[in-house]
Structure formats: structure tokens, C-alpha cells
Scaffold this motif. Structure first.
Motif, PDB file in Angstrom:
ATOM      1  N   ASN A 161       0.823  -1.203   0.000  1.00  0.00           N
ATOM      2  CA  ASN A 161       0.000   0.000   0.000  1.00  0.00           C
ATOM      3  C   ASN A 161       0.857   1.252   0.000  1.00  0.00           C
ATOM      4  N   SER A 162       1.847   1.272   0.877  1.00  0.00           N
ATOM      5  CA  SER A 162       2.702   2.449   1.030  1.00  0.00           C
ATOM      6  C   SER A 162       3.480   2.739  -0.247  1.00  0.00           C
ATOM      7  N   GLU A 163       3.947   1.696  -0.926  1.00  0.00           N
ATOM      8  CA  GLU A 163       4.730   1.893  -2.146  1.00  0.00           C
ATOM      9  C   GLU A 163       3.883   2.473  -3.267  1.00  0.00           C
ATOM     10  N   ILE A 164       2.626   1.990  -3.392  1.00  0.00           N
ATOM     11  CA  ILE A 164       1.738   2.524  -4.426  1.00  0.00           C
ATOM     12  C   ILE A 164       1.474   4.005  -4.178  1.00  0.00           C
ATOM     13  N   LEU A 165       1.174   4.355  -2.941  1.00  0.00           N
ATOM     14  CA  LEU A 165       0.871   5.746  -2.618  1.00  0.00           C
ATOM     15  C   LEU A 165       2.111   6.625  -2.779  1.00  0.00           C
ATOM     16  N   ALA A 166       3.251   6.102  -2.406  1.00  0.00           N
ATOM     17  CA  ALA A 166       4.489   6.869  -2.554  1.00  0.00           C
ATOM     18  C   ALA A 166       4.787   7.139  -4.023  1.00  0.00           C
ATOM     19  N   GLU A 167       4.512   6.169  -4.876  1.00  0.00           N
ATOM     20  CA  GLU A 167       4.757   6.354  -6.303  1.00  0.00           C
ATOM     21  C   GLU A 167       3.828   7.426  -6.884  1.00  0.00           C
ATOM     22  N   VAL A 168       2.557   7.443  -6.449  1.00  0.00           N
ATOM     23  CA  VAL A 168       1.629   8.482  -6.900  1.00  0.00           C
ATOM     24  C   VAL A 168       2.124   9.852  -6.458  1.00  0.00           C
ATOM     25  N   THR A 169       2.566   9.950  -5.201  1.00  0.00           N
ATOM     26  CA  THR A 169       3.068  11.223  -4.683  1.00  0.00           C
ATOM     27  C   THR A 169       4.307  11.672  -5.448  1.00  0.00           C
ATOM     28  N   ARG A 170       5.199  10.741  -5.750  1.00  0.00           N
ATOM     29  CA  ARG A 170       6.401  11.094  -6.518  1.00  0.00           C
ATOM     30  C   ARG A 170       6.032  11.643  -7.890  1.00  0.00           C
ATOM     31  N   ARG A 171       5.058  11.016  -8.529  1.00  0.00           N
ATOM     32  CA  ARG A 171       4.668  11.495  -9.855  1.00  0.00           C
ATOM     33  C   ARG A 171       4.093  12.905  -9.784  1.00  0.00           C
ATOM     34  N   PHE A 172       3.301  13.162  -8.745  1.00  0.00           N
ATOM     35  CA  PHE A 172       2.758  14.507  -8.586  1.00  0.00           C
ATOM     36  C   PHE A 172       3.884  15.523  -8.416  1.00  0.00           C
ATOM     37  N   GLU A 173       4.845  15.239  -7.546  1.00  0.00           N
ATOM     38  CA  GLU A 173       5.928  16.194  -7.276  1.00  0.00           C
ATOM     39  C   GLU A 173       6.788  16.411  -8.518  1.00  0.00           C
ATOM     40  N   GLU A 174       6.921  15.403  -9.364  1.00  0.00           N
ATOM     41  CA  GLU A 174       7.659  15.583 -10.615  1.00  0.00           C
ATOM     42  C   GLU A 174       6.925  16.546 -11.555  1.00  0.00           C
ATOM     43  N   LEU A 175       5.602  16.527 -11.496  1.00  0.00           N
ATOM     44  CA  LEU A 175       4.806  17.387 -12.367  1.00  0.00           C
ATOM     45  C   LEU A 175       4.688  18.818 -11.839  1.00  0.00           C
ATOM     46  N   ARG A 176       4.805  18.997 -10.546  1.00  0.00           N
ATOM     47  CA  ARG A 176       4.522  20.286  -9.912  1.00  0.00           C
ATOM     48  C   ARG A 176       5.247  21.467 -10.565  1.00  0.00           C
ATOM     49  N   PRO A 177       6.564  21.414 -10.798  1.00  0.00           N
ATOM     50  CA  PRO A 177       7.249  22.610 -11.325  1.00  0.00           C
ATOM     51  C   PRO A 177       6.691  23.072 -12.671  1.00  0.00           C
ATOM     52  N   ALA A 178       6.392  22.124 -13.560  1.00  0.00           N
ATOM     53  CA  ALA A 178       5.924  22.490 -14.897  1.00  0.00           C
ATOM     54  C   ALA A 178       4.517  23.085 -14.890  1.00  0.00           C
ATOM     55  N   LEU A 179       3.755  22.857 -13.815  1.00  0.00           N
ATOM     56  CA  LEU A 179       2.382  23.382 -13.754  1.00  0.00           C
ATOM     57  C   LEU A 179       2.370  24.889 -13.551  1.00  0.00           C
ATOM     58  N   GLY A 180       3.417  25.416 -12.921  1.00  0.00           N
ATOM     59  CA  GLY A 180       3.570  26.856 -12.803  1.00  0.00           C
ATOM     60  C   GLY A 180       2.579  27.552 -11.896  1.00  0.00           C
ATOM     61  N   LEU A 181       2.074  26.847 -10.884  1.00  0.00           N
ATOM     62  CA  LEU A 181       1.082  27.455  -9.991  1.00  0.00           C
ATOM     63  C   LEU A 181       1.674  27.950  -8.685  1.00  0.00           C
ATOM     64  N   GLY A 182       2.888  27.531  -8.341  1.00  0.00           N
ATOM     65  CA  GLY A 182       3.518  27.988  -7.108  1.00  0.00           C
ATOM     66  C   GLY A 182       2.681  27.671  -5.887  1.00  0.00           C
ATOM     67  N   ASP A 183       2.444  28.696  -5.071  1.00  0.00           N
ATOM     68  CA  ASP A 183       1.681  28.518  -3.834  1.00  0.00           C
ATOM     69  C   ASP A 183       0.190  28.299  -4.080  1.00  0.00           C
ATOM     70  N   ALA A 184      -0.251  28.424  -5.327  1.00  0.00           N
ATOM     71  CA  ALA A 184      -1.663  28.215  -5.645  1.00  0.00           C
ATOM     72  C   ALA A 184      -1.972  26.748  -5.930  1.00  0.00           C
ATOM     73  N   LEU A 185      -1.050  25.856  -5.547  1.00  0.00           N
ATOM     74  CA  LEU A 185      -1.256  24.417  -5.738  1.00  0.00           C
ATOM     75  C   LEU A 185      -0.948  23.684  -4.439  1.00  0.00           C
ATOM     76  N   ASP A 186      -1.910  22.917  -3.954  1.00  0.00           N
ATOM     77  CA  ASP A 186      -1.734  22.097  -2.748  1.00  0.00           C
ATOM     78  C   ASP A 186      -1.938  20.631  -3.107  1.00  0.00           C
ATOM     79  N   PHE A 187      -1.409  19.747  -2.243  1.00  0.00           N
ATOM     80  CA  PHE A 187      -1.574  18.308  -2.422  1.00  0.00           C
ATOM     81  C   PHE A 187      -1.942  17.703  -1.075  1.00  0.00           C
ATOM     82  N   ARG A 188      -2.938  16.825  -1.086  1.00  0.00           N
ATOM     83  CA  ARG A 188      -3.347  16.176   0.151  1.00  0.00           C
ATOM     84  C   ARG A 188      -3.711  14.723  -0.130  1.00  0.00           C
TER      85      ARG A 188
END
Length: 271
Positions: free
Chosen positions: A65-92
């Protein structure tokens, strides 16, 4: 309805990546905030509380379970810079029944943006956009995998039968339609007796250039809508979900389900 606070479901699938990028594009246009949510169940086929489960088996399940969720979180963090939203983007991250979490969470936002569901999605992070639209009370935009045109709308298609669900979809999407500039109102066969001219006047008074296209019932409604979108490539299809009961739609193979399964552009669902 102002579009200033967006919730996007992110489960690591290609469709959820497309949904996240769509949400970021819409947010940058309107100065909106995006919250990405990883909603998941415990993903265990046996009850964790069962005393007979060996500790080693429990540890393996928890690690998976932990590995699947960690992989999803990693993919999100890889995408974050290119989205260009800065502080206007949260993850939960939230644990529970996925459709319920997203339905309840959407009520605290202007709209929910999700990726189209596929059979290859991992079972404990998959969602059902049609059910969420039915339960949430908020508009849901469903983005297919691979869609990369952003939220730069120029032509929207509005499926209209004069019913309650169609009216709700129109109301929920009107701010987006005002930005689109051009809207094609699509009717298929029989509809309510109220003059369609009143709808065209309503759209005109909101600054929307609208045309009406009526199609005879020579093919199923879903096929007609899909064919129109294939030919004309609008940037958004606005659809009232489940004018009939959800059970009847499932039993008969409803318009909503077929459109979501096959369409290649974003769909805004309301109920």
C-alpha cells in the motif's frame, strides 16, 4: 458561478495527469487555486482486523500500500514545477471510499476535475466520475487520458433536452461558456415543448454566440453526440448526467456512461 477554487483528483494515472494539467491551465487563466487530492482505500482484500492474519502478511500488505501511494506522490511532485502554480497548488491525501471522499470534498470547491476512468486503474485509487457527479452536487469535468490542449476554450457543445439535468449543467457551466465565445446547442429528437429560442436568447444575454443544431433520432443519443464531437472537435461537451435514475442508466447502458467511455475531449457533468 465564479471559478476560483478547484479540486482535482490525482491517482497517478495518465488520465489524472491530463486532469491536473487541465486544472492548472484553467487556474492560471482565472487566478484560481488548485487542490490535488489522492483519495484511496486501504486496498486490502482481507480484513486487517482479522486475528488469524499473520503479522508477516500484514506487513507485506502495508508495504505494498505504502509503495503505491508513494509512487503516486512522486509522480505529482515531478509534475509540480511544470504546472507553474507555485503557492496556488496544494496536495493532500485522504483514506476512505474513493467516490465518497471525492463527492463530499467537491462540495467545498467550485468544481471537481478528474481523469477518465479506465479498467487499468489500480483498484484502491480508482473513481467513477458519473457517480461523483450524481452524489456531489458540484459540476465535474472529466478529462480523457492524453488530452493536452489545456483549458483554452473556443467552442463548447451543450447537449440539451430541456430537462432538469441539462438546465443544471448549463447553469454550472455558464461562466466557462461565457469565456468560450461560441456554443453549439445540440438537441436530438424529442425535447420539452418550451421554445428553444428562449435558450438562445438566454445565452446571447450572457454574451455567448450560440447556434442550434437539431438531429433526428436515427442513431442512439450517445452516438450522435460522440459523432458531432469527433467531426467538430469542441473544447468541451456540457452534459446533464442521469436524467433518469442511475439504476436505469446502468441497466440500459445510458448516454452518460457511453459518452465518458469513448469521448476524446473534456466533459462537464452535472446532475
Amino acid at each position: 458561478m465564479p471559478v476560483m477554487n478547484l479540486l482535482v483528483a490525482f491517482n497517478g494515472s495518465d488520465a489524472s495527469v491530463a486532469a491536473l494539467r487541465y486544472a492548472a491551465s484553467l487556474a492560471k487563466q482565472r487566478g484560481a487555486h488548485v487542490t490535488a487530492i489522492l483519495a484511496h482505500t486501504a486496498h486490502e482484500v482481507i480484513d486487517r482486523r482479522s486475528r488469524w492474519i499473520p503479522e508477516e502478511a500484514r506487513a507485506l500488505l502495508e508495504a505494498a500500500n505504502s509503495e503505491i501511494l508513494a509512487e503516486v506522490t512522486r509522480r505529482f511532485e515531478e509534475l509540480r514545477p511544470a504546472l507553474g502554480l507555485g503557492d496556488a497548488l496544494d496536495f493532500r491525501e485522504e483514506t476512505g471510499r474513493v467516490d465518497t471522499l471525492l463527492s463530499e470534498g467537491a462540495r467545498y470547491y467550485d468544481m471537481l476535475i478528474v481523469g477518465a476512468r479506465t479498467e487499468s486503474d489500480d483498484a484502491h485509487v480508482t473513481h467513477h466520475p458519473d457517480r461523483i457527479a450524481l452524489q456531489s452536487g458540484r459540476p465535474v469535468i472529466v478529462v480523457p487520458a492524453g488530452y493536452d490542449a489545456g483549458a483554452q476554450h473556443s467552442h463548447a457543445a451543450l447537449a440539451w433536452d430541456g430537462g432538469r439535468a441539462a438546465a443544471r449543467a448549463l447553469s454550472d457551466s455558464l461562466r466557462l461558456l461565457e469565456a468560450d465565445g461560441r456554443v453549439s446547442v445540440l438537441t436530438v429528437g424529442k425535447r420539452t415543448a418550451w421554445p428553444i429560442a428562449d435558450l438562445m436568447t438566454h445565452l446571447e444575454r450572457h454574451g455567448v454566440e450560440a447556434v442550434h443544431e437539431n438531429f433526428p433520432i436515427t442513431h442512439p443519443v450517445a452516438q450522435t453526440l460522440l459523432s458531432y464531437c469527433e467531426r467538430h472537435d469542441p473544447s468541451l461537451l456540457v452534459l446533464g448526467a442521469y436524467e433518469h435514475s442511475k439504476f436505469r442508466e446502468d441497466f440500459l447502458g445510458g448516454v452518460t456512461a457511453e459518452v465518458l467511455e469513448k469521448i476524446k475531449i473534456p466533459v462537464l457533468l452535472s446532475h
